[in-house]
Design a protein around this motif. Structure first.
Motif, PDB file in Angstrom:
ATOM      1  N   VAL A 226       0.848  -1.199   0.000  1.00  0.00           N
ATOM      2  CA  VAL A 226       0.000   0.000   0.000  1.00  0.00           C
ATOM      3  C   VAL A 226       0.884   1.249   0.000  1.00  0.00           C
ATOM      4  N   LEU A 227       1.900   1.253   0.840  1.00  0.00           N
ATOM      5  CA  LEU A 227       2.802   2.403   0.917  1.00  0.00           C
ATOM      6  C   LEU A 227       3.601   2.579  -0.372  1.00  0.00           C
ATOM      7  N   GLU A 228       3.997   1.480  -0.994  1.00  0.00           N
ATOM      8  CA  GLU A 228       4.722   1.570  -2.257  1.00  0.00           C
ATOM      9  C   GLU A 228       3.842   2.178  -3.351  1.00  0.00           C
ATOM     10  N   LEU A 229       2.567   1.787  -3.383  1.00  0.00           N
ATOM     11  CA  LEU A 229       1.630   2.393  -4.338  1.00  0.00           C
ATOM     12  C   LEU A 229       1.486   3.889  -4.079  1.00  0.00           C
TER      13      LEU A 229
ATOM     14  N   ASP B  97       7.257  10.315  -4.593  1.00  0.00           N
ATOM     15  CA  ASP B  97       8.192  10.683  -3.536  1.00  0.00           C
ATOM     16  C   ASP B  97       8.237   9.552  -2.506  1.00  0.00           C
ATOM     17  N   ASP B  98       9.443   9.097  -2.192  1.00  0.00           N
ATOM     18  CA  ASP B  98       9.597   8.007  -1.230  1.00  0.00           C
ATOM     19  C   ASP B  98       9.477   8.459   0.220  1.00  0.00           C
ATOM     20  N   CYS B  99       9.300   9.743   0.452  1.00  0.00           N
ATOM     21  CA  CYS B  99       9.201  10.217   1.837  1.00  0.00           C
ATOM     22  C   CYS B  99       8.017   9.578   2.552  1.00  0.00           C
ATOM     23  N   VAL B 100       7.003   9.164   1.809  1.00  0.00           N
ATOM     24  CA  VAL B 100       5.844   8.521   2.449  1.00  0.00           C
ATOM     25  C   VAL B 100       6.217   7.154   3.016  1.00  0.00           C
ATOM     26  N   LEU B 101       7.306   6.575   2.522  1.00  0.00           N
ATOM     27  CA  LEU B 101       7.783   5.299   3.061  1.00  0.00           C
ATOM     28  C   LEU B 101       8.553   5.520   4.356  1.00  0.00           C
ATOM     29  N   ASP B 102       9.240   6.647   4.444  1.00  0.00           N
ATOM     30  CA  ASP B 102      10.104   6.936   5.588  1.00  0.00           C
ATOM     31  C   ASP B 102       9.366   7.603   6.753  1.00  0.00           C
ATOM     32  N   ASP B 103       8.381   8.421   6.439  1.00  0.00           N
ATOM     33  CA  ASP B 103       7.674   9.177   7.472  1.00  0.00           C
ATOM     34  C   ASP B 103       6.172   8.954   7.345  1.00  0.00           C
ATOM     35  N   PRO B 104       5.598   8.083   8.172  1.00  0.00           N
ATOM     36  CA  PRO B 104       4.169   7.785   8.076  1.00  0.00           C
ATOM     37  C   PRO B 104       3.260   8.951   8.459  1.00  0.00           C
ATOM     38  N   ASP B 105       3.844  10.005   9.006  1.00  0.00           N
ATOM     39  CA  ASP B 105       3.052  11.165   9.409  1.00  0.00           C
ATOM     40  C   ASP B 105       3.176  12.326   8.429  1.00  0.00           C
TER      41      ASP B 105
END
Length: 78
Positions: free
Chosen positions: A5-8, A15-23
């Motif tokens: 889900v996060l990869e999608l 931007d990969d920041c959504v993988l690193d920072d869930p907030d």
């Protein structure tokens, strides 16, 4: 499943920041807009067979990756 889900989401946000920072604030930061969110929902359904209607959630319920995962978990979709 959460990782997929996060990869999608990262792919849609470009931007990969959504993988690193869930907030990460998705809408405030400009990573996601309503069209992007609709595209994300289509990809969820097509690739992961997760169906979530935009009318089922409020924008403030899905404005971070962590909140998106929480909504999906709450509804037993992941």
């Amino acid at each position: 499943m959460k990782d997929k889900v996060l990869e999608l989401l990262a792919e849609i946000c470009e931007d990969d920041c959504v993988l690193d920072d869930p907030d990460t604030e998705l809408f405030e930061s400009g990573l996601l807009d309503s069209l992007g969110f609709a595209e994300f929902l289509v990809q969820l359904e097509d690739e992961l067979e997760i169906v979530l209607s935009p009318s089922e959630v409020e924008r403030n319920d899905i404005d971070t990756p962590a909140k998106i995962l929480a909504v999906l978990e709450e509804r037993d979709l992941i």
